[in-house]
Scaffold this active site. Structure first.
Site, PDB file in Angstrom:
ATOM      1  N   GLY A  11      30.374 -84.980 -42.483  1.00 35.14           N
ATOM      2  CA  GLY A  11      30.378 -85.489 -41.115  1.00 35.14           C
ATOM      3  C   GLY A  11      29.800 -86.886 -41.065  1.00 35.14           C
ATOM      4  O   GLY A  11      28.604 -87.085 -41.313  1.00 35.14           O
ATOM      5  N   VAL A  92      28.703 -81.843 -38.600  1.00 37.83           N
ATOM      6  CA  VAL A  92      30.015 -81.975 -37.956  1.00 37.83           C
ATOM      7  C   VAL A  92      29.908 -81.769 -36.454  1.00 37.83           C
ATOM      8  O   VAL A  92      28.883 -81.315 -35.936  1.00 37.83           O
ATOM      9  CB  VAL A  92      31.023 -80.978 -38.555  1.00 37.83           C
ATOM     10  CG1 VAL A  92      31.278 -81.302 -40.018  1.00 37.83           C
ATOM     11  CG2 VAL A  92      30.521 -79.539 -38.405  1.00 37.83           C
ATOM     12  N   PHE A 167      16.338 -84.909 -34.057  1.00 38.82           N
ATOM     13  CA  PHE A 167      15.753 -85.198 -32.744  1.00 38.82           C
ATOM     14  C   PHE A 167      15.903 -86.693 -32.477  1.00 38.82           C
ATOM     15  O   PHE A 167      14.928 -87.418 -32.310  1.00 38.82           O
ATOM     16  CB  PHE A 167      14.285 -84.777 -32.711  1.00 38.82           C
ATOM     17  CG  PHE A 167      14.069 -83.296 -32.819  1.00 38.82           C
ATOM     18  CD1 PHE A 167      14.188 -82.465 -31.712  1.00 38.82           C
ATOM     19  CD2 PHE A 167      13.757 -82.713 -34.043  1.00 38.82           C
ATOM     20  CE1 PHE A 167      13.998 -81.096 -31.810  1.00 38.82           C
ATOM     21  CE2 PHE A 167      13.555 -81.348 -34.160  1.00 38.82           C
ATOM     22  CZ  PHE A 167      13.681 -80.528 -33.042  1.00 38.82           C
ATOM     23  N   LEU A 222      17.502 -76.772 -29.190  1.00 37.59           N
ATOM     24  CA  LEU A 222      18.144 -76.577 -27.887  1.00 37.59           C
ATOM     25  C   LEU A 222      17.129 -76.738 -26.758  1.00 37.59           C
ATOM     26  O   LEU A 222      17.409 -77.359 -25.735  1.00 37.59           O
ATOM     27  CB  LEU A 222      18.775 -75.181 -27.812  1.00 37.59           C
ATOM     28  CG  LEU A 222      19.893 -74.844 -28.793  1.00 37.59           C
ATOM     29  CD1 LEU A 222      20.470 -73.472 -28.461  1.00 37.59           C
ATOM     30  CD2 LEU A 222      20.995 -75.892 -28.760  1.00 37.59           C
ATOM     31  N   LEU A 228      14.219 -82.181 -21.846  1.00 44.22           N
ATOM     32  CA  LEU A 228      14.412 -83.593 -21.543  1.00 44.22           C
ATOM     33  C   LEU A 228      15.447 -83.776 -20.432  1.00 44.22           C
ATOM     34  O   LEU A 228      15.251 -84.581 -19.513  1.00 44.22           O
ATOM     35  CB  LEU A 228      14.856 -84.335 -22.803  1.00 44.22           C
ATOM     36  CG  LEU A 228      13.813 -84.426 -23.925  1.00 44.22           C
ATOM     37  CD1 LEU A 228      14.426 -85.040 -25.176  1.00 44.22           C
ATOM     38  CD2 LEU A 228      12.590 -85.216 -23.479  1.00 44.22           C
ATOM     39  N   CYS A 277      24.685 -84.112 -26.531  1.00 46.99           N
ATOM     40  CA  CYS A 277      23.827 -82.936 -26.731  1.00 46.99           C
ATOM     41  C   CYS A 277      23.280 -82.276 -25.471  1.00 46.99           C
ATOM     42  O   CYS A 277      23.219 -81.051 -25.397  1.00 46.99           O
ATOM     43  CB  CYS A 277      22.661 -83.307 -27.642  1.00 46.99           C
ATOM     44  SG  CYS A 277      23.135 -83.528 -29.372  1.00 46.99           S
ATOM     45  N   PHE A 339      26.931 -94.099 -22.099  1.00 47.21           N
ATOM     46  CA  PHE A 339      26.065 -93.241 -21.282  1.00 47.21           C
ATOM     47  C   PHE A 339      24.645 -93.796 -21.162  1.00 47.21           C
ATOM     48  O   PHE A 339      23.890 -93.396 -20.277  1.00 47.21           O
ATOM     49  CB  PHE A 339      26.053 -91.810 -21.834  1.00 47.21           C
ATOM     50  CG  PHE A 339      25.124 -91.566 -22.993  1.00 47.21           C
ATOM     51  CD1 PHE A 339      23.823 -91.137 -22.781  1.00 47.21           C
ATOM     52  CD2 PHE A 339      25.560 -91.736 -24.299  1.00 47.21           C
ATOM     53  CE1 PHE A 339      22.972 -90.901 -23.846  1.00 47.21           C
ATOM     54  CE2 PHE A 339      24.729 -91.495 -25.364  1.00 47.21           C
ATOM     55  CZ  PHE A 339      23.418 -91.078 -25.144  1.00 47.21           C
TER      56      PHE A 339
END
Length: 468
Positions: A11, A92, A167, A222, A228, A277, A339
């Site tokens: 990936g 991936v 992270f 998760l 956040l 995410c 974004f």
């Protein structure tokens, strides 16, 4: 004791490329190969022009220049790389499923499963397989079930499975990799854990390395993203209250951020969170909670996403209201499509839904962004067979690489990304080419209100209680 001489990362996306570049920089004695079946992407990673890397991340080109061809290579030869590797990272894409059981909530793991099968068939000797993609809890069990299947087990090969979630915050990914708050390693094979731990010790202090079981590691990733995202939705909900009460969201954010129990990070209001995410990880939590009958928990986290969508819809509706309830044949300059600043990632960008809604109202958009290409904007606006515009035969948006060209004959401008360039706009120059009355919509709270209003522009700023 496992000796790691060669690493394969499957990936070459936003996680795999930067992560392995930092690994290569700090571990010069380890040969690292990043592999991907996408030839165009690999070609971009191998380009002599470092401005054309597929991932824009401050500091990344400098590292790539130093390590590429030394101990970091990019290739499409997946099988050979797996065969020679002592450690394989799975990095991936894991998008939300579009069809079938769990559609709209849980991750599509087809590529993770495909990687596991390929590794199980091709790997030789003992191979440590490391989850790096953001994955639902218990995905490691799927990988283990495939790797440890009797169909692939022989006396000549064996496997260990670890979870080592990233992270990273896009825009600061290199800093996050070089100086992380913590590194999490989950697993039940002490020797495999030590092997990965020893790699990180090349540049990270031992006290920052945390060890858990596989499931705690997966859930921690998760949960971190969910927390956040929840902070962003929380402060955005308060921004709406500020606008109707006369308060200023910047003052409120500053005041509550001084409480050391809360802290100041992720308290900037805006048009909503994006990226690959946050939404996906919350939806995975929702699915997990529902699967185990925890419907109240699922409902709580679902609301975080609903607030995010509501914020984007609210901004679009405010634009329509301020422009006399009609956008037909009106030109609107859109500043920013990624974004967030310092990334070229458009996945789940708030700009997508806002632009689509504006186009559906009949507006013509002139879009500028520092790093996002016209091709990526086209893909984002047309995905899911979206058909837009009042007249399908006429263009309803354009890409403008020149910032000031985007303003020409515009009725309004909407700032959607906090690029530094947008904080230093020459508004007197803008005033010479726009329509009157002209509206400035600042969804990132980066502009000085007085400077705008002194030029006779109408001004709206997110979370500001004295908007026109």
């Amino acid at each position: 004791m496992y000796l790691i001489k060669k690493i394969c990362c499957i990936g070459a996306g936003y996680v795999g490329g930067p992560t392995m570049a930092v690994f290569a920089k700090n571990c010069p004695d380890i040969e690292i190969e990043v592999v991907d079946i996408n030839q165009i992407r690999i070609n971009a990673w191998n380009s002599d022009d470092l401005t054309k890397l597929p991932v824009f991340e401050p500091g990344l080109p400098q590292i790539i220049k130093k390590v590429r061809g030394r101990n970091l290579n990019f290739s499409t030869n997946v099988s050979n790389s797996i065969r020679e590797a002592d450690m394989v990272f799975i990095s991936v894409n894991t998008p939300i499923k579009e069809k079938g059981v769990g559609a709209g909530e849980t991750s599509d793991l087809r590529w993770v499963e495909s990687c596991a099968r390929q590794i199980s068939e091709i790997a030789e000797g003992h191979t440590i397989v490391v989850e790096k993609s953001t994955l639902p809890v218990k995905t490691a069990q799927t990988i283990k079930d495939i790797l440890f299947s009797s169909n692939y087990q022989t006396s000549e090969k064996s496997f260990s499975v670890l979870s080592n979630p990233e992270f990273l915050s896009e825009g600061t990914a290199i800093r996050d990799l070089e100086e992380p708050d913590r590194v999490l390693i989950g697993g039940d094979d002490d020797e495999a854990i030590k092997a990965l731990n020893d790699i990180y010790l090349n540049w990270i202090p031992q006290e920052k390395l945390i060890f858990t079981n596989l499931w705690s590691s997966e859930l921690s990733k998760l949960t971190a993203n969910a927390f956040l995202a929840q902070r962003i939705s929380s402060i955005n909900s308060i921004s709406a209250i500020c606008e109707v009460t006369g308060a200023d969201i910047k003052d409120v954010s500053f005041a509550i951020g001084k409480d050391n129990r809360i802290g100041s990070k992720f308290l900037k209001s805006g048009p909503g969170f994006g990226g690959s995410c946050f939404k996906k990880d919350i939806l995975n939590l929702v699915y997990l909670a529902k699967f185990y009958g925890l419907n109240e928990v699922a409902g709580y986290w679902r609301k975080v996403i609903e607030i995010n969508s509501w914020q984007q819809k609210r901004i679009y509706e405010i634009v329509v209201e301020k422009l006399f309830g009609n956008l037909v044949d009106k030109k609107i300059a859109i500043l920013g499509f990624s974004f967030k600043e310092n990334t070229n990632d458009t996945r789940e960008s708030p700009a997508i839904s806002i632009c689509r809604n504006l186009i559906n109202e009949g507006a013509f958009l002139s879009i500028n962004d520092e790093k996002v290409t016209e091709e990526d904007i086209e893909k984002s606006l047309k995905k899911d067979n979206f058909v837009y515009g009042f007249n399908k035969n006429e263009p309803c948006w354009e890409f403008q690489s020149n910032l000031y060209s985007a303003f020409e004959n515009a009725h309004a401008v909407i700032i959607l990304t906090s690029w530094d360039k947008y904080k230093a706009i020459d508004w007197e120059r803008v005033s010479l080419s726009v329509k009157s009355p002209f509206w400035v919509f600042d969804t990132r709270s980066i502009l000085d209100i007085k400077n705008i209003q002194d030029l006779g522009f109408n001004f709206w700023q997110l979370g500001f209680g004295n908007n026109n």
